[in-house]
Scaffold this motif. Structure first.
Motif, PDB file in Angstrom:
ATOM      1  N   GLY A 239      -0.872   4.198  -3.802  1.00  0.00           N
ATOM      2  CA  GLY A 239      -0.965   5.858  -3.934  1.00  0.00           C
ATOM      3  C   GLY A 239      -2.161   6.030  -4.856  1.00  0.00           C
ATOM      4  N   PRO A 240      -2.415   7.425  -4.907  1.00  0.00           N
ATOM      5  CA  PRO A 240      -3.744   7.890  -5.304  1.00  0.00           C
ATOM      6  C   PRO A 240      -4.009   7.439  -6.774  1.00  0.00           C
ATOM      7  CG  PRO A 240      -2.355   9.794  -4.327  1.00  0.00           C
ATOM      8  CD  PRO A 240      -1.480   8.573  -4.383  1.00  0.00           C
ATOM      9  N   ARG A 241      -3.191   6.899  -7.754  1.00  0.00           N
ATOM     10  CA  ARG A 241      -3.514   6.505  -8.763  1.00  0.00           C
ATOM     11  C   ARG A 241      -3.877   4.996  -8.960  1.00  0.00           C
ATOM     12  NH1 ARG A 241       0.481  10.197 -13.058  1.00  0.00           N
ATOM     13  NH2 ARG A 241       0.877  11.792 -11.609  1.00  0.00           N
ATOM     14  N   ASN A 242      -4.067   4.323  -7.776  1.00  0.00           N
ATOM     15  CA  ASN A 242      -4.320   3.218  -7.840  1.00  0.00           C
ATOM     16  C   ASN A 242      -5.842   2.551  -8.315  1.00  0.00           C
ATOM     17  OD1 ASN A 242      -2.819   2.244  -4.716  1.00  0.00           O
ATOM     18  ND2 ASN A 242      -2.065   2.079  -6.589  1.00  0.00           N
TER      19      ASN A 242
ATOM     20  N   ASP B  85      -4.689  -1.083   2.090  1.00  0.00           N
ATOM     21  CA  ASP B  85      -3.252  -0.561   2.490  1.00  0.00           C
ATOM     22  C   ASP B  85      -3.173   0.862   1.958  1.00  0.00           C
ATOM     23  OD1 ASP B  85      -2.688  -3.073   3.445  1.00  0.00           O
ATOM     24  OD2 ASP B  85      -1.520  -3.544   1.674  1.00  0.00           O
ATOM     25  N   MET B  86      -3.550   1.056   0.830  1.00  0.00           N
ATOM     26  CA  MET B  86      -3.488   2.546   0.464  1.00  0.00           C
ATOM     27  C   MET B  86      -4.261   3.597   1.253  1.00  0.00           C
ATOM     28  SD  MET B  86      -5.149   4.910  -1.816  1.00  0.00           S
ATOM     29  CE  MET B  86      -5.809   4.287  -3.211  1.00  0.00           C
ATOM     30  N   TYR B  87      -5.506   3.127   1.488  1.00  0.00           N
ATOM     31  CA  TYR B  87      -6.385   4.008   2.210  1.00  0.00           C
ATOM     32  C   TYR B  87      -5.852   4.173   3.465  1.00  0.00           C
ATOM     33  CZ  TYR B  87      -9.867   2.280  -1.360  1.00  0.00           C
ATOM     34  OH  TYR B  87     -10.407   2.014  -2.606  1.00  0.00           O
TER      35      TYR B  87
ATOM     36  N   LEU C 140       4.680   7.791  -2.932  1.00  0.00           N
ATOM     37  CA  LEU C 140       4.650   8.163  -1.569  1.00  0.00           C
ATOM     38  C   LEU C 140       4.557   9.744  -1.527  1.00  0.00           C
ATOM     39  CD1 LEU C 140       6.133   5.344  -1.247  1.00  0.00           C
ATOM     40  CD2 LEU C 140       6.441   6.069   1.120  1.00  0.00           C
ATOM     41  N   THR C 141       5.552  10.231  -2.525  1.00  0.00           N
ATOM     42  CA  THR C 141       5.470  12.009  -2.551  1.00  0.00           C
ATOM     43  C   THR C 141       4.088  12.211  -3.014  1.00  0.00           C
ATOM     44  OG1 THR C 141       7.626  11.911  -3.128  1.00  0.00           O
ATOM     45  CG2 THR C 141       6.417  13.748  -3.710  1.00  0.00           C
ATOM     46  N   GLU C 142       3.249  11.545  -3.982  1.00  0.00           N
ATOM     47  CA  GLU C 142       2.229  11.791  -4.455  1.00  0.00           C
ATOM     48  C   GLU C 142       1.000  11.579  -3.194  1.00  0.00           C
ATOM     49  OE1 GLU C 142       0.296  12.165  -8.763  1.00  0.00           O
ATOM     50  OE2 GLU C 142       0.444   9.815  -8.132  1.00  0.00           O
TER      51      GLU C 142
ATOM     52  N   LEU D 133       0.942  -0.275 -17.031  1.00  0.00           N
ATOM     53  CA  LEU D 133       0.687   0.514 -15.692  1.00  0.00           C
ATOM     54  C   LEU D 133       1.968   1.405 -15.616  1.00  0.00           C
ATOM     55  CD1 LEU D 133      -0.973  -1.750 -12.973  1.00  0.00           C
ATOM     56  CD2 LEU D 133      -2.111   0.065 -14.659  1.00  0.00           C
ATOM     57  N   GLU D 134       1.921   2.776 -15.340  1.00  0.00           N
ATOM     58  CA  GLU D 134       2.928   3.278 -14.844  1.00  0.00           C
ATOM     59  C   GLU D 134       3.597   3.103 -13.421  1.00  0.00           C
ATOM     60  OE1 GLU D 134       4.587   5.463 -16.858  1.00  0.00           O
ATOM     61  OE2 GLU D 134       3.297   4.685 -18.584  1.00  0.00           O
ATOM     62  N   TYR D 135       4.733   3.018 -12.979  1.00  0.00           N
ATOM     63  CA  TYR D 135       5.192   2.804 -11.702  1.00  0.00           C
ATOM     64  C   TYR D 135       4.204   3.570 -10.816  1.00  0.00           C
ATOM     65  CZ  TYR D 135       8.038   2.488  -7.547  1.00  0.00           C
ATOM     66  OH  TYR D 135       8.556   2.355  -6.375  1.00  0.00           O
ATOM     67  N   VAL D 136       3.875   4.526 -10.873  1.00  0.00           N
ATOM     68  CA  VAL D 136       3.239   5.351  -9.938  1.00  0.00           C
ATOM     69  C   VAL D 136       1.541   4.845  -9.602  1.00  0.00           C
ATOM     70  CG1 VAL D 136       2.261   7.171 -11.317  1.00  0.00           C
ATOM     71  CG2 VAL D 136       2.634   7.760  -9.000  1.00  0.00           C
ATOM     72  N   GLU D 137       1.230   4.097 -10.832  1.00  0.00           N
ATOM     73  CA  GLU D 137      -0.018   3.478 -10.604  1.00  0.00           C
ATOM     74  C   GLU D 137       0.030   2.028 -10.110  1.00  0.00           C
ATOM     75  OE1 GLU D 137      -2.591   4.681 -14.825  1.00  0.00           O
ATOM     76  OE2 GLU D 137      -0.769   3.678 -14.983  1.00  0.00           O
ATOM     77  N   ALA D 138       1.437   1.368 -10.126  1.00  0.00           N
ATOM     78  CA  ALA D 138       1.364   0.161  -9.753  1.00  0.00           C
ATOM     79  C   ALA D 138       1.694  -0.074  -8.146  1.00  0.00           C
ATOM     80  CB  ALA D 138       2.269  -0.668 -10.784  1.00  0.00           C
ATOM     81  N   THR D 139       2.144   1.029  -7.903  1.00  0.00           N
ATOM     82  CA  THR D 139       2.737   1.132  -6.259  1.00  0.00           C
ATOM     83  C   THR D 139       1.443   1.733  -5.531  1.00  0.00           C
ATOM     84  OG1 THR D 139       3.992   2.832  -6.874  1.00  0.00           O
ATOM     85  CG2 THR D 139       5.004   1.069  -6.699  1.00  0.00           C
TER      86      THR D 139
END
Length: 315
Positions: A298-301, A153-155, A50-52, A290-296
């Motif tokens: 956010g921009p790294r999806n 969802d991310m968009y 969310l921070t990213e 997958l890193e956590y920030v990729e699997a939740t």
């Protein structure tokens, strides 16, 4: 002369009130409509993904801090640079007092991403302190009904944040770029004869914590051409038994990398456990991290979909 002056004054007041009304922004957050008279100036985000989202929109200067990262995860170099001027207000979930003490006017969080149903910090408990809350779309399943997780969802979250902070053009451009990047990548993929059966291994040895149909990896796996063996699990992130995992015989195992147990340790646990020896993924050593920030969400999806798609096609 006095009459003319009064008319001018009345017109100015009317124009001012009209401008104020036009400045209001309403966004849908789970089952609520949230109205913003002006963009937040003292925002707090919870969790690394969310921070990213805040950072990619260039909103660091509208933030007074972030929460919920160092208690479970570490920041990579890119994220450290983005938040170097911001304090971490709480290593894990923040208390109400933490947010009030920071003079926050906005909290970007989600259910099980900084807030708990019936917990101390919710949109309702923060409202008396003029702290407005926008809830992560993926997490809305915890308080109501929603469709299965999707890239939308991310968009949606990026575009809603753009509306809230009056950076709509930037948000729209980001989303259009993400969609174009993903479409160009998937259009160039070699078609798979059958969608590989995929299991998401987040954590846990006695009972694995995994992704059901409402968790973001379900959307990532589908976008990459696979099928989540737990897609019929009517939950987001949840614990399951090992028996259904073994029975459904995944061909690929996706490990989410974060916390005290490394991705390699999670892989070793599965590779060395006789109970899993007949799984196709274990027999063929087909693991992808997958890193956590990729699997939740956010921009790294987008990068996560690419990683999965390549792993699904690897021989």
């Amino acid at each position: 002369m006095k009459f003319k002056l009064s008319s001018v004054a009345a017109s100015a007041i009317l124009a001012l009130s009209t401008t104020t009304a036009l400045a209001e922004t309403t966004v849908e957050s789970c089952n609520r409509d949230v109205i913003f008279d002006t963009p937040p100036k003292a925002a707090v985000s919870n969790d690394v993904n969310l921070t990213e989202m805040m950072l990619v929109l260039g909103l660091a200067d509208r933030m007074v801090g972030y929460t919920g990262i160092s208690g479970w995860k570490t920041l990579d170099e890119e994220m450290r640079a983005g938040v170097e001027e911001l304090p971490e207000l709480s290593a894990k979930y923040p208390s109400k007092e933490v947010l009030i003490g920071a003079d926050a006017d906005f909290f970007f969080a989600g259910w099980n991403y900084g807030m708990k149903v019936g917990g101390e910090v919710t949109p309702e408990t923060l409202a008396p302190f003029d702290i407005k809350v926008y809830e992560l779309t993926e997490s809305c399943i915890h308080i109501g009904e929603k469709d299965a997780a999707s890239m939308d969802d991310m968009y949606t979250d990026i575009q809603n944040l753009g509306a809230i902070f009056d950076v709509k053009d930037k948000a729209d451009a980001l989303v259009e770029g993400y969609k174009a990047d993903l479409a160009a990548f998937t259009d160039g993929l070699t078609p798979l004869k059958t969608a590989p059966r995929v299991f998401v291994y987040d954590s846990g040895e006695d009972s694995p914590f995994t992704a059901g149909r409402y968790a973001m990896p379900n959307a990532l796996i589908e976008a990459a051409g696979g099928t989540n063996i737990m897609a019929d699990l009517e939950k987001s992130w949840a614990k399951v038994g090992w028996e259904p995992v073994v029975e459904r015989n995944p061909e690929v195992i996706v490990i989410v990398n974060y916390g005290n147990v490394t991705a390699e340790e999670k892989r070793a646990f599965m590779m060395n456990n006789p109970a899993f020896a007949e799984m196709d993924a274990v027999k063929n050593d087909r693991f992808v991290t997958l890193e956590y920030v990729e699997a939740t969400p956010g921009p790294r999806n987008i990068a996560a979909v690419k990683t999965l798609a390549e792993a699904f096609r690897a021989k």
